[in-house]
Scaffold this active site. Structure first.
Site, PDB file in Angstrom:
ATOM      1  N   PRO A 275       0.820  -1.219   0.000  1.00 43.78           N
ATOM      2  CA  PRO A 275       0.000   0.000   0.000  1.00 43.78           C
ATOM      3  C   PRO A 275       0.853   1.267   0.000  1.00 43.78           C
ATOM      4  O   PRO A 275       1.851   1.352   0.719  1.00 43.78           O
ATOM      5  CB  PRO A 275      -0.759  -0.103   1.318  1.00 43.78           C
ATOM      6  N   GLY A 276       0.490   2.233  -0.806  1.00 41.29           N
ATOM      7  CA  GLY A 276       1.129   3.543  -0.767  1.00 41.29           C
ATOM      8  C   GLY A 276       0.158   4.572  -0.211  1.00 41.29           C
ATOM      9  O   GLY A 276       0.336   5.131   0.860  1.00 41.29           O
ATOM     10  N   ARG A 313      -2.960  16.106  -8.590  1.00 43.33           N
ATOM     11  CA  ARG A 313      -4.015  15.082  -8.689  1.00 43.33           C
ATOM     12  C   ARG A 313      -5.322  15.606  -9.313  1.00 43.33           C
ATOM     13  O   ARG A 313      -5.888  14.944 -10.180  1.00 43.33           O
ATOM     14  CB  ARG A 313      -4.294  14.442  -7.327  1.00 43.33           C
ATOM     15  N   CYS A 345      -0.180  29.428 -15.252  1.00 39.98           N
ATOM     16  CA  CYS A 345      -0.817  30.002 -16.431  1.00 39.98           C
ATOM     17  C   CYS A 345      -1.381  28.928 -17.355  1.00 39.98           C
ATOM     18  O   CYS A 345      -0.901  28.734 -18.468  1.00 39.98           O
ATOM     19  CB  CYS A 345       0.175  30.885 -17.162  1.00 39.98           C
ATOM     20  N   GLU A 346      -2.387  28.189 -16.879  1.00 40.94           N
ATOM     21  CA  GLU A 346      -3.112  27.212 -17.698  1.00 40.94           C
ATOM     22  C   GLU A 346      -4.525  27.131 -17.140  1.00 40.94           C
ATOM     23  O   GLU A 346      -4.703  27.141 -15.926  1.00 40.94           O
ATOM     24  CB  GLU A 346      -2.463  25.813 -17.595  1.00 40.94           C
ATOM     25  N   TYR A 374       0.868  11.048  -3.259  1.00 40.81           N
ATOM     26  CA  TYR A 374       0.968  11.588  -4.617  1.00 40.81           C
ATOM     27  C   TYR A 374       0.764  13.109  -4.614  1.00 40.81           C
ATOM     28  O   TYR A 374       0.226  13.678  -5.553  1.00 40.81           O
ATOM     29  CB  TYR A 374      -0.029  10.881  -5.556  1.00 40.81           C
TER      30      TYR A 374
HETATM   31  C1  LIG Z   1       1.822   2.680  -7.088  1.00 40.37           C
HETATM   32  C2  LIG Z   1       2.040   1.261  -6.762  1.00 40.37           C
HETATM   33  C3  LIG Z   1       1.596   0.746  -5.547  1.00 40.37           C
HETATM   34  C4  LIG Z   1       0.830   1.555  -4.538  1.00 40.37           C
HETATM   35  O1  LIG Z   1      -0.434   1.923  -4.970  1.00 40.37           O
HETATM   36  P1  LIG Z   1      -1.441   2.630  -3.946  1.00 40.37           P
HETATM   37  O2  LIG Z   1      -2.672   2.806  -4.721  1.00 40.37           O
HETATM   38  O3  LIG Z   1      -0.808   3.929  -3.565  1.00 40.37           O
HETATM   39  O4  LIG Z   1      -1.594   1.729  -2.782  1.00 40.37           O
HETATM   40  C5  LIG Z   1       1.897  -0.567  -5.254  1.00 40.37           C
HETATM   41  N1  LIG Z   1       2.570  -1.343  -6.126  1.00 40.37           N
HETATM   42  C6  LIG Z   1       3.000  -0.876  -7.305  1.00 40.37           C
HETATM   43  C7  LIG Z   1       3.741  -1.772  -8.207  1.00 40.37           C
HETATM   44  C8  LIG Z   1       2.750   0.431  -7.668  1.00 40.37           C
HETATM   45  O5  LIG Z   1       3.165   0.889  -8.851  1.00 40.37           O
END
Ligand SMILES: *Cc1c(COP(=O)(O)O)cnc(C)c1O
Length: 420
Positions: A275-276, A313, A345-346, A374
């Protein structure tokens, strides 16, 4: 300071008594403010997701590569993934050991692969050709492979990362060739990986998607791990009552999958997730000054410091971020429709379009919620603007600077002037 709407930062005690006007006065606008307690909480929630004992959470660092952020994640005992030498470099600096790092590559050069190999970091390759490249560079070693089981899911077409229309992973029809390359170079397949996409709010697609990688796993008899990827979502529309991902339900279903598969596989193996966003998104509120408001016809605009160079985003994925309004005066919170824009400027430089918010005036401060994933990691110097500072509110309420704002000198430091 007064807050005209929203209860999110109150409920989480996000600012821990710090006044947003003082923060902006000290560190400038815009400003990414992080809450350490929230980062730790999210790490712990995912570490405790399942009861299956051989379970590893790898934080996907591209969501937020800040050094202090990585240090906190490390101190919670998570591992990390890396997409590039730059991420590996930051992770090692933050204290991660090579064995804590998993490099998930996509179309990398030999030099980039060698960077990880030289540091004893396990690499996950993304095509049979890159598997060959790896075999040539590091024969007789261990490697992992990303597969594309044909099922993708995500909140936007740009973040669906499996299925035949995407560039990712090895298609299972190439498994015989994979086996041939593995044996040709004496490689051991340590594990396999998939990542089907980003931001699921219901565990269904993730659990269903896991079947594809398990079917692939069955075709290899000595795997050490199976990595299900990331994508765990967070509720970006909290102000309208969007519920959280039900982690208990998700964990229960994953446990069924893990225990069930391990039993059939007949060998102990580790399950990993990656998870990110879930770890980082809610840990940051992005603060910005409102410089002016105006009407173009019936449309009211509020102009802020947050161009898409600071938070891309909304412009890139049409993403929604909830917004809180802070003022110096305790005025009525009567709502009106307003579009919040940046200073680039967009005309696509929009943070929130036609949003119903309390009346906003110049001098107010806006808090863009859930900006920790992100956000800063995708920021840029477009329009020669300075990427913002980042501060961390420690668990005791103390505020520390964790990244200085860029300087004008940094904007030019890599350019070489002509001698004319
Ligand atoms: C971006 C990414 C993640 C994390 O995705 P999330 O939606 O932020 O949890 C995990 N694995 C890979 C290979 C990614 O490219």
């Amino acid at each position: 300071m007064y807050k005209l709407n929203g209860s999110v930062t109150d409920e989480t005690d996000f600012f821990k008594g710090n006044d947003v006007y003082d923060l902006i006065a000290a560190y400038g606008s815009p400003l990414y403010v992080y809450n350490e307690g929230i980062i730790r909480k999210r790490c712990r929630e995912l570490k405790g997701l399942v009861s299956y004992p051989d379970f590893l959470v790898q934080y996907s660092a591209k969501a937020n590569t800040g050094l202090a952020f990585l240090q906190i994640v490390k101190s919670e005992g998570l591992h990390v993934d890396a997409m590039s030498p730059g991420e590996i470099y930051a992770e090692l600096e933050a204290g991660f050991k090579p064995e804590d790092i998993f490099m998930i590559t996509n179309n990398v050069s030999e030099d980039e692969m060698r960077f990880a190999i030289d540091r004893n970091i396990l690499i996950c390759v993304d095509s049979t050709e890159q598997l060959r490249q790896y075999g040539r560079l590091n024969p007789g070693s261990s490697v992992a492979i990303r597969f594309n089981g044909g099922i993708g899911a995500g909140h936007h077409e740009k973040v669906v990362t499996a299925g035949k229309k995407t560039k990712f992973g090895v298609n299972p029809e190439y498994i015989p060739e994979v086996k041939k390359i593995l044996s040709e170079y004496g490689l051991k397949l340590a594990g396999i990986q998939q990542h089907i996409g980003s931001l699921f709010m219901d565990s269904e697609p993730y659990i269903n998607g896991s079947q594809a990688i398990l079917d692939i796993a069955k075709q290899f008899d000595d795997l050490g791990f199976i990595d299900f990827g990331g994508g765990f979502g967070i509720p970006y529309k909290k102000l309208s009552g969007q519920p959280r991902l039900d982690l208990r339900e998700c964990g229960k279903r994953l446990d069924e999958v893990f225990y069930g598969f391990a039993k059939d596989y007949g060998k102990k193996l580790t399950f990993r997730i990656e998870p990110g966003r879930y770890i980082s998104a809610e840990s940051s509120v992005l603060l910005t000054d409102v410089h002016c408001t105006k009407y173009n016809g019936p449309h009211k605009f509020a102009g802020t410091d947050i161009g898409f160079n600071v938070l891309v985003r909304p412009a890139m994925y049409d993403s929604h971020h909830d917004i809180e309004v802070y003022t110096r005066e305790n005025r009525s919170a009567k709502e009106e429709e307003i579009t919040i824009v940046g200073n680039i400027c967009e005309s696509g430089d929009i943070i929130a379009k036609d949003r119903l918010l309390p009346e906003i005036k110049a001098g107010d401060i806006l808090g863009i919620l859930d900006a920790g994933a992100y956000g800063h990691s995708m920021s840029s110097n477009y329009n020669n603007r300075l990427r913002p500072a980042e501060v961390l509110i420690r668990e005791n309420g103390q505020v520390v600077l964790t990244r200085r704002r860029d300087t004008l000198e940094q904007l030019l430091e890599n350019y070489i002037k002509l001698d004319i």
